[in-house]
Design a protein around this motif. Sequence first.
Motif, PDB file in Angstrom:
ATOM      1  N   SER A   6       0.796  -1.226   0.000  1.00 26.04           N
ATOM      2  CA  SER A   6       0.000   0.000   0.000  1.00 26.04           C
ATOM      3  C   SER A   6       0.824   1.269   0.000  1.00 26.04           C
ATOM      4  N   GLY A   7       2.110   1.193   0.334  1.00 27.70           N
ATOM      5  CA  GLY A   7       2.916   2.399   0.409  1.00 27.70           C
ATOM      6  C   GLY A   7       3.354   2.890  -0.958  1.00 27.70           C
ATOM      7  N   ASP A   8       3.955   4.097  -0.963  1.00 28.13           N
ATOM      8  CA  ASP A   8       4.486   4.627  -2.206  1.00 28.13           C
ATOM      9  C   ASP A   8       5.953   4.243  -2.344  1.00 28.13           C
ATOM     10  N   ALA A   9       6.602   4.752  -3.391  1.00 29.78           N
ATOM     11  CA  ALA A   9       8.007   4.411  -3.620  1.00 29.78           C
ATOM     12  C   ALA A   9       8.887   4.895  -2.472  1.00 29.78           C
ATOM     13  N   GLN A  10       8.548   6.043  -1.869  1.00 27.72           N
ATOM     14  CA  GLN A  10       9.337   6.560  -0.759  1.00 27.72           C
ATOM     15  C   GLN A  10       9.233   5.649   0.461  1.00 27.72           C
ATOM     16  N   SER A  11       8.076   5.048   0.672  1.00 22.68           N
ATOM     17  CA  SER A  11       7.912   4.136   1.805  1.00 22.68           C
ATOM     18  C   SER A  11       8.832   2.936   1.673  1.00 22.68           C
ATOM     19  N   VAL A  12       8.929   2.374   0.483  1.00 25.97           N
ATOM     20  CA  VAL A  12       9.814   1.236   0.277  1.00 25.97           C
ATOM     21  C   VAL A  12      11.263   1.649   0.471  1.00 25.97           C
ATOM     22  N   ARG A  13      11.613   2.852   0.048  1.00 22.86           N
ATOM     23  CA  ARG A  13      12.991   3.329   0.224  1.00 22.86           C
ATOM     24  C   ARG A  13      13.345   3.519   1.698  1.00 22.86           C
ATOM     25  N   GLU A  14      12.341   3.851   2.527  1.00 26.24           N
ATOM     26  CA  GLU A  14      12.597   4.070   3.946  1.00 26.24           C
ATOM     27  C   GLU A  14      12.720   2.760   4.723  1.00 26.24           C
TER      28      GLU A  14
END
Length: 731
Positions: A386-394
């Motif tokens: 459900s997260g965006d690309a920034q969530s995966v990067r974090e």
Amino acid sequence: MVEPLAERTRDLYAAAEQRLLGIIARQLADGLDAPGWAERKLAAIQPLRRASQAVVDELGKTVTTEVHDAVADAYNTGHRAAVAELGALPDSARALVDDTTPNAQAADRLAEQAVNVVTSTHSAILRTVVDKFRQVVAEVTATPLLGIGTRRQATQDAMRRFADQGITSFRDKAGRRWQLTSYAEMAVRTSVARAATEAHARTLTDAGVDLVVVSNAPRECPLCRPWEGRVLTLTGPAGARTFEVEHATDDGRMIPVRVAGSLDEARLAGLQHPNCRHSTSAYTPGITRIEQAKPDPVGYEAGQRQRAIERNIRKYKRRSAAAVDPAARKAANAKVRQWQKAQRDHLAAHPDLRRNPAREQPGASNLPAPRREATPEQVEQARVWSGDAQSVREMSDDQLAAALRTPLDDRARARIEGEADRRDLAQLLDRAAPGGHLTDDLATLSDSELGRVLGHVDDHDALRIAAELDRRDLAARLPGVRGDLVGLSDDELAARVRHAITHGLDDVPELAAEANRRDMLARLFPGGQLAVDLTAASEDELAWCMQYADGDEMARIGAELDRREPVDMPTPASSGDTVDDLLADRDALAEAMQPAPDPEGWGALADDEQFAAEAARLARTEGEEPEERRITRAEARALYDEYVYRQYLAAEDDLRGVLLNKKAQTAGHDPVSLFSGPARIAHARASDELKEWWQEHGRMTQAEFIEKATGREQRWAAGARKNESDQQNKR
């Protein structure tokens, strides 16, 4: 016929609204009684914004697809309805309609308009979420200071007001205030209705039908009531009038028709307004029977009351979703049941009304089912999904690994793999090209790592990588070098050494030799180029460097060796006889290289037994012992190549490059080829200047050269001399 098409879009917005309310409520409830709550909540605005942005982005993509599908379905429905109404037309007219497909461009235009109207509200969603979140935090922080309630009570009151108002609300041009789900449903329902009616009207017009009759819908509103059961024109002027038209099936018979106005006029007066349920159908003169419209103001009020009850049910379901404590959720659920009972009583009092459960729930189901506590792996799985690309990067590497241990679809797995590749590449570039410049020591990188770095460096560094790969290809072919070790990085080679020592393998010496080879490359070829100062290198090391040196570097190595042991080189012979001069230069060079052995014996020095055996075999073929022979035919053939090249260089210098005639130049022939091979071919391609040069300096075929060099008659030499003479005589 097309009203249910808008329900899918409404459900999407209702589910998104409920999900956003749940995100805000969970964020506020986390650590509600802990000190520093307000500071931590305000610091969490960015994660809240990212989570909300992911919901809005996914909503925009899904809504775009749904609206286009709904409008296309509505357009096709209107077209089919018009075709079904044309049963009384002549065969030719029906054939015309059957061959005419719905106008796809008109459907796309209506769909695009609907998408723009609906998605224009998305920019306000994120702003409302953040603004309302800050407002709730401020209200909750101030309440205990004023002594008017606890933090938990203040949070619940603020979220209740937020849920009542909705995630976002705005005013239209008429000053009316709309909630997100209501506006989305209204916009899409209006668009699909317009698509159906436009396709219907276009199909009738193409068939030559210009009259339509307005349907008699139950519970009509005051705007539409004056137009029920009236005949309208599709293309005619506005205004009521009576005119005569020909009977549909009785040729020549004229009948009067009372027209209330045009369809555009009725629409301007309010017919087919947003959420309107009236439609039009083809009016066939003499056949269509118009039903007498009966006003139903009581039914209209009953329908509006049902809509109000549905709004209240949705209102308290939103309150339940936004509740931050069990007591508030329980009270909201009690109000839901109370309004559901009011709905049942209202429907019992008005049997003509039907209940649509989908209009009573903000999402696709009733109250959420009991939830089990999620495992850490499931939490990370949800973040990836459900997260965006920034969530995966974090997410950390451990969190990504935990998500991979759960069932994932291809899209989620591809997001994790893409993030892992991005991190690996970033680490590789930090090691291989710090600051954007390729590192000096490329031996630390494997072949695959150099390949990945290649697309991220400039042209100069790319040439360095290409040269390093060429050097490795060359090294893999050298004796004593294992090709499977050349392409490894230093870390991989060290891992192989540790593995070999631990398990007692017998390839430790070969691994050590490869490590030593890399150390010498790093010392003698820093940055991939031969070291500037070669004075510290031993002669054995300089000889080793020749394996990897290019032409210029070989010249530098030779110059360094000459500097250490200078030799006076003999003056080139110039007797005028090219063959004799070539042999004389060869003998003088051999003498100057004393006490070095003759080149024929170099293979023996390298322990090349095959080379020495081949030299002995050639000597016996000539009928001479190795120590007694002068020049063999094999040596003469090798010397002939040097003779040809000398002749070519001398002619090119004397004639300033004018060696080929125009025809040969156009054909792209190599001028070097003129100095060997049959005379007839050479003279056919040579320039007049070169032919004169040959008359003075001579031209030999390989047979002639071998005959003169060895002193033994060659069977083809006489023929070659005759051919050369014939060609010269032709001039």
